[in-house]
Scaffold this motif. Structure first.
Motif, PDB file in Angstrom:
ATOM      1  N   GLU A  38       0.738  -1.189  -0.085  1.00  0.00           N
ATOM      2  CA  GLU A  38       0.024  -0.047   0.019  1.00  0.00           C
ATOM      3  C   GLU A  38       0.974   1.092  -0.077  1.00  0.00           C
ATOM      4  N   HIS A  39       0.430   2.258  -0.656  1.00  0.00           N
ATOM      5  CA  HIS A  39       0.897   3.576  -0.672  1.00  0.00           C
ATOM      6  C   HIS A  39       1.520   3.986   0.887  1.00  0.00           C
ATOM      7  N   GLY A  40       2.796   4.398   0.810  1.00  0.00           N
ATOM      8  CA  GLY A  40       2.905   4.926   2.252  1.00  0.00           C
ATOM      9  C   GLY A  40       3.348   3.975   3.342  1.00  0.00           C
ATOM     10  N   LYS A  41       3.062   2.795   2.996  1.00  0.00           N
ATOM     11  CA  LYS A  41       3.090   1.541   3.957  1.00  0.00           C
ATOM     12  C   LYS A  41       3.969   0.437   3.133  1.00  0.00           C
ATOM     13  N   ARG A  42       4.670   0.755   2.206  1.00  0.00           N
ATOM     14  CA  ARG A  42       5.185  -0.376   1.516  1.00  0.00           C
ATOM     15  C   ARG A  42       6.632  -0.667   2.308  1.00  0.00           C
ATOM     16  N   ASN A  43       6.510  -2.166   2.569  1.00  0.00           N
ATOM     17  CA  ASN A  43       7.649  -3.012   3.058  1.00  0.00           C
ATOM     18  C   ASN A  43       7.855  -4.110   2.127  1.00  0.00           C
ATOM     19  N   GLY A  44       7.380  -4.201   0.996  1.00  0.00           N
ATOM     20  CA  GLY A  44       7.717  -5.293   0.179  1.00  0.00           C
ATOM     21  C   GLY A  44       7.072  -5.011  -1.335  1.00  0.00           C
ATOM     22  N   PHE A  45       7.033  -6.182  -2.287  1.00  0.00           N
ATOM     23  CA  PHE A  45       6.823  -5.800  -3.433  1.00  0.00           C
ATOM     24  C   PHE A  45       6.046  -7.189  -3.864  1.00  0.00           C
ATOM     25  N   ALA A  46       4.675  -6.638  -4.646  1.00  0.00           N
ATOM     26  CA  ALA A  46       4.035  -7.650  -5.087  1.00  0.00           C
ATOM     27  C   ALA A  46       4.681  -8.585  -6.169  1.00  0.00           C
ATOM     28  N   SER A  47       5.489  -8.027  -6.967  1.00  0.00           N
ATOM     29  CA  SER A  47       6.039  -8.591  -8.104  1.00  0.00           C
ATOM     30  C   SER A  47       6.998  -9.623  -7.702  1.00  0.00           C
ATOM     31  N   LEU A  48       7.764  -9.415  -6.481  1.00  0.00           N
ATOM     32  CA  LEU A  48       8.502 -10.171  -5.904  1.00  0.00           C
ATOM     33  C   LEU A  48       7.958 -11.489  -4.939  1.00  0.00           C
ATOM     34  N   GLY A  49       6.730 -11.226  -4.580  1.00  0.00           N
ATOM     35  CA  GLY A  49       5.980 -12.274  -3.912  1.00  0.00           C
ATOM     36  C   GLY A  49       5.959 -13.458  -4.498  1.00  0.00           C
ATOM     37  N   LYS A  50       5.932 -14.573  -3.406  1.00  0.00           N
ATOM     38  CA  LYS A  50       5.624 -16.002  -3.901  1.00  0.00           C
ATOM     39  C   LYS A  50       4.386 -16.113  -5.187  1.00  0.00           C
ATOM     40  N   ASP A  53      -8.581  13.654 -15.451  1.00  0.00           N
ATOM     41  CA  ASP A  53      -9.096  13.387 -14.195  1.00  0.00           C
ATOM     42  C   ASP A  53      -9.022  11.893 -13.796  1.00  0.00           C
ATOM     43  N   LEU A  54      -8.561  11.048 -14.704  1.00  0.00           N
ATOM     44  CA  LEU A  54      -8.178   9.605 -14.058  1.00  0.00           C
ATOM     45  C   LEU A  54      -7.081   9.485 -13.052  1.00  0.00           C
ATOM     46  N   GLN A  55      -6.145  10.259 -12.772  1.00  0.00           N
ATOM     47  CA  GLN A  55      -4.997   9.968 -12.072  1.00  0.00           C
ATOM     48  C   GLN A  55      -5.231   9.597 -10.505  1.00  0.00           C
ATOM     49  N   PRO A  56      -6.309  10.348  -9.997  1.00  0.00           N
ATOM     50  CA  PRO A  56      -6.831   9.982  -8.414  1.00  0.00           C
ATOM     51  C   PRO A  56      -7.173   8.629  -8.520  1.00  0.00           C
ATOM     52  N   PHE A  57      -7.653   8.056  -9.501  1.00  0.00           N
ATOM     53  CA  PHE A  57      -8.113   6.551  -9.610  1.00  0.00           C
ATOM     54  C   PHE A  57      -6.959   5.581  -9.443  1.00  0.00           C
ATOM     55  N   VAL A  58      -5.974   6.108 -10.023  1.00  0.00           N
ATOM     56  CA  VAL A  58      -4.483   5.217  -9.877  1.00  0.00           C
ATOM     57  C   VAL A  58      -4.097   5.165  -8.758  1.00  0.00           C
ATOM     58  N   ALA A  59      -4.218   6.615  -8.235  1.00  0.00           N
ATOM     59  CA  ALA A  59      -3.432   6.456  -6.706  1.00  0.00           C
ATOM     60  C   ALA A  59      -4.276   5.918  -5.675  1.00  0.00           C
ATOM     61  N   ALA A  60      -5.676   5.905  -5.874  1.00  0.00           N
ATOM     62  CA  ALA A  60      -6.466   5.177  -4.916  1.00  0.00           C
ATOM     63  C   ALA A  60      -6.361   3.491  -5.096  1.00  0.00           C
ATOM     64  N   MET A  61      -6.019   3.301  -6.191  1.00  0.00           N
ATOM     65  CA  MET A  61      -5.452   1.691  -6.152  1.00  0.00           C
ATOM     66  C   MET A  61      -4.367   1.293  -5.667  1.00  0.00           C
ATOM     67  N   ALA A  62      -3.350   2.414  -5.708  1.00  0.00           N
ATOM     68  CA  ALA A  62      -2.020   2.220  -5.030  1.00  0.00           C
ATOM     69  C   ALA A  62      -2.295   2.495  -3.331  1.00  0.00           C
ATOM     70  N   ALA A  63      -3.277   3.169  -2.928  1.00  0.00           N
ATOM     71  CA  ALA A  63      -3.464   3.238  -1.386  1.00  0.00           C
ATOM     72  C   ALA A  63      -4.069   2.035  -1.016  1.00  0.00           C
ATOM     73  N   GLU A  64      -4.566   1.362  -1.712  1.00  0.00           N
ATOM     74  CA  GLU A  64      -5.374   0.024  -1.426  1.00  0.00           C
ATOM     75  C   GLU A  64      -4.555  -1.151  -1.659  1.00  0.00           C
ATOM     76  N   GLY A  65      -3.406  -1.029  -2.469  1.00  0.00           N
ATOM     77  CA  GLY A  65      -2.520  -2.120  -2.474  1.00  0.00           C
ATOM     78  C   GLY A  65      -2.855  -3.119  -3.611  1.00  0.00           C
ATOM     79  N   ARG A  66      -3.733  -2.628  -4.674  1.00  0.00           N
ATOM     80  CA  ARG A  66      -4.325  -3.532  -5.726  1.00  0.00           C
ATOM     81  C   ARG A  66      -3.322  -3.175  -6.990  1.00  0.00           C
ATOM     82  N   LEU A  67      -2.182  -3.855  -6.912  1.00  0.00           N
ATOM     83  CA  LEU A  67      -1.306  -3.445  -8.141  1.00  0.00           C
ATOM     84  C   LEU A  67      -1.843  -3.861  -9.546  1.00  0.00           C
ATOM     85  N   ALA A  68      -2.689  -4.984  -9.344  1.00  0.00           N
ATOM     86  CA  ALA A  68      -2.965  -5.501 -10.927  1.00  0.00           C
ATOM     87  C   ALA A  68      -4.023  -4.252 -11.375  1.00  0.00           C
ATOM     88  N   ASP A  69      -4.848  -3.661 -10.497  1.00  0.00           N
ATOM     89  CA  ASP A  69      -5.604  -2.719 -10.718  1.00  0.00           C
ATOM     90  C   ASP A  69      -5.124  -1.439 -11.303  1.00  0.00           C
TER      91      ASP A  69
END
Length: 323
Positions: free
Chosen positions: A5-17, A80-96
């Motif tokens: 999640e944005h601001g809480k990152r301590n790992g990377f989805a692409s590196l996970g199992k 206007d779409l930029q905030p939706f990208v950030a919202a997905m980052a805040a939720e930790g939804r990398l695919a979205d």
């Protein structure tokens, strides 16, 4: 436990199992978009310029108004779409988040395609007069769209995500743009004209069927997680039905007020019925997610299947009309 999640990152989805879940709906849409790249600069608009020159004044005005409304709309969603990208980052939804970056790129490309068309047909003067007469158009694109999307910058809650998705995916794309594609197809098919614009609409329609499917998916996952979100979907649709229908009817009203004739055999009632039918069927698809398993929703391809079914239905209707 690792977080992306944005601001809480301590790992990377692409590196996970297991890496990225390529069976998830957003990743499937992302892969499909990667396979369908197109370049507006490759489209030849020379015949379109000749077709425009041969039109009557009413035909030319209608065509320019439709194209201008599309172009300004594509520019609006690009911005206007930029905030939706950030919202997905805040939720930790990398695919979205990955898929929404593709959204932004495609909307920018759509803006460029329409601008290239206008340049090719010799329309380089200010074009605001083709949209500013329609108060409902201005309400949607200068007030409702940016307000609902930028609300996510301060509060990316499920409620705000649903309101933003309904505004963007289901009203701007699923009602206004889809009705516009149908109008373009009827204009071009009835006369066998504007081959360059026909290519633009085909490419954009392919892109935005995926966009609308993601919007349905997003609303479905929030409704499955919290049944109260269905009321938010319905509430936002009810708020925007009148102005969205006003966008559709406003061009007809302008032509009649100026003493002109609606060209190309385009029928206002047919377009309004078309828009409401598609909106109602998407609402049904969202409602069907009430009480559903979130794990199933994440890999359910039914939103994409619905958009493809709409496309097949439209193609059949337009082919029959051309006979």
């Amino acid at each position: 436990m690792r977080s992306i999640e944005h601001g809480k990152r301590n790992g990377f989805a692409s590196l996970g199992k297991g890496g990225l879940n390529r069976d998830s709906f957003p990743m499937r849409l992302f892969a499909k978009g990667n396979a369908r790249h197109w370049n507006p600069a490759d489209i030849d608009f020379s015949q379109d310029a000749r077709d425009i020159a041969a039109m009557t004044d009413d035909e030319r005005w209608w065509t320019f108004a439709l194209a201008a409304q599309f172009m300004a709309g594509e520019e609006s969603v690009t911005q206007d779409l930029q905030p939706f990208v950030a919202a997905m980052a805040a939720e930790g939804r990398l695919a979205d988040e990955m898929y929404l970056t593709q959204f932004v790129f495609e909307e920018a490309k759509h803006t460029d395609a329409f601008r290239r068309w206008f340049d090719a047909v010799g329309m380089t003067d200010d074009l605001h007069s083709y949209i500013e007469f329609n108060e409902h158009y201005m309400q949607i694109f200068t007030e409702e769209l940016p307000a609902s999307l930028y609300a996510l910058a301060d509060d990316p809650s499920p409620r705000n995500q649903v309101r933003a998705s309904v505004t963007y995916n289901h009203i701007v794309e699923g009602t206004l743009a889809l009705t516009g594609y149908f109008t373009w197809a009827k204009i071009c098919t009835s006369r066998g004209i504007l081959p360059g614009m026909q290519q633009v609409i085909k490419h954009i329609g392919d892109d935005e069927r995926r966009h609308m499917a993601w919007g349905t998916f997003t609303c479905r996952r929030h409704v499955a997680a919290d049944d109260a979100m269905y009321d938010v979907v319905d509430e936002r649709m009810q708020e925007l039905i009148v102005p969205s229908m006003g966008v559709v009817t406003g061009t007809f009203d302008k032509v009649e007020a100026d003493g002109g004739q609606v060209p190309f055999g385009v029928d206002m009632n047919e377009l309004a019925e078309y828009a409401m039918d598609k909106l109602g069927r998407r609402l049904g698809a969202i409602e069907s997610a009430r009480g559903a398993d979130l794990a199933v929703i994440d890999v359910d391809a039914s939103p994409e299947a619905l958009e493809e079914r709409f496309h097949v239905e439209d193609s059949r209707e337009l082919a029959a009309a051309a006979i």
